[in-house]
Design an enzyme around this catalytic site. Structure first.
Site: not given
Ligand SMILES: NC(=O)c1ccc[n+]([C@@H]2O[C@H](COP(=O)([O-])OP(=O)(O)OC[C@H]3O[C@@H](n4cnc5c(N)ncnc54)[C@H](OP(=O)(O)O)[C@@H]3O)[C@@H](O)[C@H]2O)c1
Length: 231
Positions: A137, A150
């Protein structure tokens, strides 16, 4: 394609967001894809599309063993994507206020679980000269108020990634900042805000696929850089 010639990926946190989008893309490219998430219902569509789903929490050692058992079927792993991530409390607390239990949970999910999965799968990744892709991130390198728990966990993940790359020259090892995406996590970071201007996670996937296929030098990358480099 039989199981030994089929490239295999393990993507954590693929029930929603970026993990789901990447899993769908790899499945349609002919990969064998193994995924997890805690909420089983969110994995049903991927299961119907042919993914091997292993519901559970990446911080749980028994669940990680179940992932290893699922991967031992093909006996091959070409790509490990540590994508599952914990944001922490919403609204995001300042460091003065973040409960230590919450900080511990963030580090368990964002640092120790990726390390444990890497350790578990290194033999197979070495054998395939595979790729480790850790999703980072901009909060790892920018000091945004409220993002200390985070952000510092993603900084630790970046450094684990860099050291792993130095220690395992046969592997491709990256941490990638995907940029803002319109997801559940992003909404939790900005509660009540209209995030409809953020790009969908599907827009990030082509850059990740290009990374896996072209194997540029190891390092920390932003998908924006990957997109610009190929433009
Ligand atoms: N969205 C952004 O703007 C953004 C920006 C920078 C970086 N990121 C990074 O991108 C990646 C994906 O994020 P996203 O935004 O796509 O997130 P998201 O839509 O919230 O999806 C996260 C997924 O991970 C699962 N998850 C969370 N904790 C878990 C655990 N302990 N064990 C197994 N599964 C777990 C969640 O399902 P359950 O809750 O059902 O487990 C969900 O399916 C992450 O690493 C995040 O830090 C995101």
């Amino acid at each position: 394609m039989n199981s030994t010639s089929q490239p295999t990926a393990l993507i954590t946190g693929a029930g929603r967001g970026l993990g789901l989008a990447l899993a769908r893309a790899l499945l349609s490219d002919g990969w064998r894809v193994i995924v997890d998430a805690r909420r089983t219902a969110h994995l049903a569509a991927l299961a119907a599309s042919g993914a091997v789903v292993v519901p559970g929490d990446v911080t749980d050692p028994a669940h990680r063993d179940a992932l290893a058992a699922a991967v031992s079927g093909p006996g091959r792993l070409d790509l490990l994507v540590n994508n599952a991530s914990e944001l922490g409390p919403s609204p995001l607390p300042r460091l003065a206020d973040i409960p230590l239990a919450a900080a511990r949970r963030i580090y368990e999910t964002n640092v120790l679980a990726p390390l444990a999965l890497t350790q578990l799968f290194l033999p197979l990744l070495r054998a395939s000269r595979g790729t480790v892709l850790n999703i980072s991130s901009d909060a790892a390198v920018e000091a945004y108020e409220g993002w200390g728990g985070y952000g510092s966990s993603k900084a630790a993940l970046d450094q684990l990634t860099a050291v792993l790359a130095a220690e395992e020259p046969g592997l491709a090892v990256y941490s990638v900042d995907p940029g803002d995406m319109r997801t559940e996590m992003h909404q939790a970071a900005f509660p009540g805000a209209d995030i409809s201007d953020r790009p969908e996670p599907e827009t990030v996937v082509p850059a990740l696929l290009r990374l896996v296929h072209t194997r540029p030098p190891n390092g920390r990358l932003r998908t924006a850089d990957l997109t610009e480099a190929s433009a």
